[in-house]
Design a protein around this motif. Structure first.
Motif, PDB file in Angstrom:
ATOM      1  N   LEU A  16       0.787  -1.421   0.097  1.00 24.83           N
ATOM      2  CA  LEU A  16      -0.003  -0.116  -0.079  1.00 24.83           C
ATOM      3  C   LEU A  16       1.054   1.269   0.082  1.00 24.83           C
ATOM      4  O   LEU A  16       1.993   1.299   0.906  1.00 24.83           O
ATOM      5  N   LEU A  17       0.791   2.028  -1.042  1.00 23.78           N
ATOM      6  CA  LEU A  17       1.365   3.418  -1.132  1.00 23.78           C
ATOM      7  C   LEU A  17       0.448   4.600  -0.219  1.00 23.78           C
ATOM      8  O   LEU A  17      -0.580   4.659  -0.182  1.00 23.78           O
ATOM      9  N   PHE A  18       1.514   5.432   0.430  1.00 23.52           N
ATOM     10  CA  PHE A  18       1.053   6.426   1.133  1.00 23.52           C
ATOM     11  C   PHE A  18       1.286   7.654   0.686  1.00 23.52           C
ATOM     12  O   PHE A  18       1.227   8.952   1.378  1.00 23.52           O
ATOM     13  N   ASP A  19       1.609   7.672  -0.763  1.00 21.46           N
ATOM     14  CA  ASP A  19       1.648   9.017  -1.374  1.00 21.46           C
ATOM     15  C   ASP A  19       0.086   9.553  -1.773  1.00 21.46           C
ATOM     16  O   ASP A  19      -0.613   8.824  -1.531  1.00 21.46           O
ATOM     17  N   SER A  20       0.019  11.126  -1.505  1.00 25.19           N
ATOM     18  CA  SER A  20      -1.290  11.570  -1.444  1.00 25.19           C
ATOM     19  C   SER A  20      -2.058  11.048  -2.766  1.00 25.19           C
ATOM     20  O   SER A  20      -3.329  10.944  -2.624  1.00 25.19           O
ATOM     21  N   GLU A  21      -1.557  10.756  -3.754  1.00 25.47           N
ATOM     22  CA  GLU A  21      -2.441  10.279  -5.056  1.00 25.47           C
ATOM     23  C   GLU A  21      -3.202   9.065  -4.788  1.00 25.47           C
ATOM     24  O   GLU A  21      -3.865   8.576  -5.531  1.00 25.47           O
ATOM     25  N   ASN A  22      -2.419   8.161  -3.862  1.00 27.46           N
ATOM     26  CA  ASN A  22      -2.701   6.876  -3.900  1.00 27.46           C
ATOM     27  C   ASN A  22      -3.506   6.451  -2.654  1.00 27.46           C
ATOM     28  O   ASN A  22      -4.075   5.332  -2.276  1.00 27.46           O
ATOM     29  N   LEU A  23      -3.932   7.386  -1.622  1.00 24.81           N
ATOM     30  CA  LEU A  23      -4.711   7.230  -0.441  1.00 24.81           C
ATOM     31  C   LEU A  23      -6.211   7.137  -0.644  1.00 24.81           C
ATOM     32  O   LEU A  23      -6.681   7.606  -1.216  1.00 24.81           O
ATOM     33  N   GLU A  24      -6.271   5.633  -0.299  1.00 23.49           N
ATOM     34  CA  GLU A  24      -7.782   5.196  -0.200  1.00 23.49           C
ATOM     35  C   GLU A  24      -8.054   4.642   0.991  1.00 23.49           C
ATOM     36  O   GLU A  24      -7.459   4.905   1.976  1.00 23.49           O
ATOM     37  N   ASN A  65       5.195   8.717  11.062  1.00 24.87           N
ATOM     38  CA  ASN A  65       6.042  10.146  11.078  1.00 24.87           C
ATOM     39  C   ASN A  65       6.431  10.288   9.796  1.00 24.87           C
ATOM     40  O   ASN A  65       5.940  11.429   9.123  1.00 24.87           O
ATOM     41  N   GLY A  66       6.737   9.260   9.002  1.00 23.66           N
ATOM     42  CA  GLY A  66       7.228   9.397   7.616  1.00 23.66           C
ATOM     43  C   GLY A  66       6.183   9.658   6.622  1.00 23.66           C
ATOM     44  O   GLY A  66       6.431  10.175   5.375  1.00 23.66           O
ATOM     45  N   ILE A  67       4.953   9.352   6.797  1.00 27.37           N
ATOM     46  CA  ILE A  67       3.898   9.494   6.007  1.00 27.37           C
ATOM     47  C   ILE A  67       3.019  10.741   6.400  1.00 27.37           C
ATOM     48  O   ILE A  67       2.074  10.923   5.597  1.00 27.37           O
ATOM     49  N   THR A  68       3.232  11.070   7.313  1.00 24.16           N
ATOM     50  CA  THR A  68       2.275  12.183   7.818  1.00 24.16           C
ATOM     51  C   THR A  68       2.272  13.551   6.622  1.00 24.16           C
ATOM     52  O   THR A  68       1.170  13.730   6.506  1.00 24.16           O
ATOM     53  N   ASP A  69       3.396  13.760   6.217  1.00 24.67           N
ATOM     54  CA  ASP A  69       3.373  15.097   5.186  1.00 24.67           C
ATOM     55  C   ASP A  69       2.189  14.609   4.143  1.00 24.67           C
ATOM     56  O   ASP A  69       1.368  15.688   3.735  1.00 24.67           O
ATOM     57  N   ASN A  70       2.149  13.522   3.626  1.00 21.29           N
ATOM     58  CA  ASN A  70       1.082  13.089   2.682  1.00 21.29           C
ATOM     59  C   ASN A  70      -0.254  13.038   3.087  1.00 21.29           C
ATOM     60  O   ASN A  70      -1.151  12.904   2.425  1.00 21.29           O
ATOM     61  N   CYS A  71      -0.482  12.904   4.268  1.00 23.89           N
ATOM     62  CA  CYS A  71      -1.769  12.688   4.857  1.00 23.89           C
ATOM     63  C   CYS A  71      -2.394  14.093   5.473  1.00 23.89           C
ATOM     64  O   CYS A  71      -3.542  13.825   5.991  1.00 23.89           O
ATOM     65  N   VAL A  72      -1.785  14.982   5.644  1.00 18.38           N
ATOM     66  CA  VAL A  72      -2.246  16.335   6.335  1.00 18.38           C
ATOM     67  C   VAL A  72      -2.762  17.443   5.287  1.00 18.38           C
ATOM     68  O   VAL A  72      -3.204  18.041   6.073  1.00 18.38           O
ATOM     69  N   SER A  73      -2.659  17.142   3.986  1.00 13.68           N
ATOM     70  CA  SER A  73      -3.200  18.109   3.217  1.00 13.68           C
ATOM     71  C   SER A  73      -4.648  18.288   3.346  1.00 13.68           C
ATOM     72  O   SER A  73      -5.475  17.571   3.566  1.00 13.68           O
ATOM     73  N   PRO A  74      -5.019  19.568   2.968  1.00 11.08           N
ATOM     74  CA  PRO A  74      -6.451  20.029   3.115  1.00 11.08           C
ATOM     75  C   PRO A  74      -7.397  19.082   2.043  1.00 11.08           C
ATOM     76  O   PRO A  74      -8.525  18.538   2.447  1.00 11.08           O
ATOM     77  N   GLU A  75      -6.869  18.716   1.142  1.00  7.54           N
ATOM     78  CA  GLU A  75      -7.438  17.931   0.086  1.00  7.54           C
ATOM     79  C   GLU A  75      -7.533  16.313   0.598  1.00  7.54           C
ATOM     80  O   GLU A  75      -8.706  15.716   0.390  1.00  7.54           O
ATOM     81  N   ILE A  76      -6.770  15.827   1.436  1.00  8.59           N
ATOM     82  CA  ILE A  76      -6.835  14.560   2.017  1.00  8.59           C
ATOM     83  C   ILE A  76      -7.783  14.675   3.222  1.00  8.59           C
ATOM     84  O   ILE A  76      -8.609  13.725   3.253  1.00  8.59           O
ATOM     85  N   VAL A  77      -7.817  15.478   3.811  1.00  8.42           N
ATOM     86  CA  VAL A  77      -8.751  15.478   5.005  1.00  8.42           C
ATOM     87  C   VAL A  77     -10.032  15.897   4.420  1.00  8.42           C
ATOM     88  O   VAL A  77     -10.926  15.220   5.084  1.00  8.42           O
ATOM     89  N   GLU A  78     -10.320  16.551   3.521  1.00  6.48           N
ATOM     90  CA  GLU A  78     -11.726  16.596   2.748  1.00  6.48           C
ATOM     91  C   GLU A  78     -12.092  15.458   2.162  1.00  6.48           C
ATOM     92  O   GLU A  78     -13.288  14.984   2.491  1.00  6.48           O
ATOM     93  N   LYS A  79     -11.227  14.661   1.557  1.00  6.23           N
ATOM     94  CA  LYS A  79     -11.687  13.476   0.883  1.00  6.23           C
ATOM     95  C   LYS A  79     -12.165  12.270   1.850  1.00  6.23           C
ATOM     96  O   LYS A  79     -13.061  11.741   1.456  1.00  6.23           O
ATOM     97  N   CYS A  90      -9.194   7.486  11.149  1.00  4.55           N
ATOM     98  CA  CYS A  90      -8.057   6.507  11.017  1.00  4.55           C
ATOM     99  C   CYS A  90      -6.822   7.185  11.229  1.00  4.55           C
ATOM    100  O   CYS A  90      -5.956   6.400  11.977  1.00  4.55           O
ATOM    101  N   PHE A  91      -6.518   8.447  10.862  1.00  8.25           N
ATOM    102  CA  PHE A  91      -5.295   9.061  10.917  1.00  8.25           C
ATOM    103  C   PHE A  91      -5.168   9.720  12.307  1.00  8.25           C
ATOM    104  O   PHE A  91      -4.006   9.729  13.057  1.00  8.25           O
ATOM    105  N   THR A  92      -6.000  10.447  12.623  1.00 10.76           N
ATOM    106  CA  THR A  92      -5.907  11.399  13.851  1.00 10.76           C
ATOM    107  C   THR A  92      -5.926  10.513  14.994  1.00 10.76           C
ATOM    108  O   THR A  92      -5.189  11.162  16.205  1.00 10.76           O
ATOM    109  N   GLN A  93      -6.486   9.272  15.060  1.00 10.89           N
ATOM    110  CA  GLN A  93      -6.385   8.620  16.419  1.00 10.89           C
ATOM    111  C   GLN A  93      -4.857   7.994  16.422  1.00 10.89           C
ATOM    112  O   GLN A  93      -4.632   7.692  17.598  1.00 10.89           O
ATOM    113  N   LEU A  94      -4.042   8.241  15.650  1.00 14.08           N
ATOM    114  CA  LEU A  94      -2.846   7.875  15.780  1.00 14.08           C
ATOM    115  C   LEU A  94      -1.916   8.613  16.997  1.00 14.08           C
ATOM    116  O   LEU A  94      -0.917   7.981  17.506  1.00 14.08           O
TER     117      LEU A  94
END
Length: 172
Positions: A16-24, A65-79, A90-94
């Protein structure tokens, strides 16, 4: 369980990739499990003081920590804000596990990530209630470690909002 940890620190699907384009949803589900596992690893370490468990927890914390930057963009939060059990919760509970990890390592990167994350908690709605409460718990833990009143204010505001909402039922 430690035998299932991958070299990048995660448990679960290593493809599973954690770049912002592949987050599902699958990535969010993996984050949920890894977040709860981090709490469990820290509880186990606190009870038995096995160094290999702390090493595994640090590897997991570093993955998160390493995937955080890809998970905190406004687009990802909205998605993911309204995706129920596979949502942004699932991310904030970390943060609960990250604060526990900081307690033993005193490595500021773990508190830094927790500080970046809690305020991204979407408003009430289609959220996993357990994750919502875990996020509030992690934020309260963050306040206990930092004395930053912004953290406490966030928890009090969100808790009061929940208690006074139609979502809070006598049956839980």
């Amino acid at each position: 369980a430690l035998t299932y940890q991958h070299s990048d620190g995660r448990f679960g699907d290593p493809d599973l990739l954690f770049d912002s384009e592949n987050l599902e949803g699958k990535q969010m589900a993996l984050l949920w499990g890894n977040g709860r596992l981090l709490v469990g690893l820290m509880d186990y370490y606190n009870a038995y003081h096995k160094p290999e468990v702390l090493v595994a927890a640090k590897k997991l914390g570093d993955f998160l920590n390493g995937i955080t930057d890809n998970c905190v963009s406004p687009e990802i939060v909205e998605k993911f804000k309204d995706k129920n059990a596979m949502g942004y919760i699932c991310f904030t509970q970390l943060m609960e596990g990250l604060v526990n990890l900081w307690d033993k390592t005193k490595e500021d990167k773990y508190l830094s990530t927790a500080t970046r994350v809690y305020s991204l908690l979407p408003g009430r709605g289609k959220q996993h209630s357990h994750g919502y409460l875990n996020t509030l718990m992690g934020t309260l833990m963050l306040y206990d470690r930092t004395d930053d009143s912004d953290h406490l204010d966030f928890v009090v505001e969100r808790y009061d909002e929940l208690i006074h909402s139609t979502d809070y039922l006598i049956t839980g």
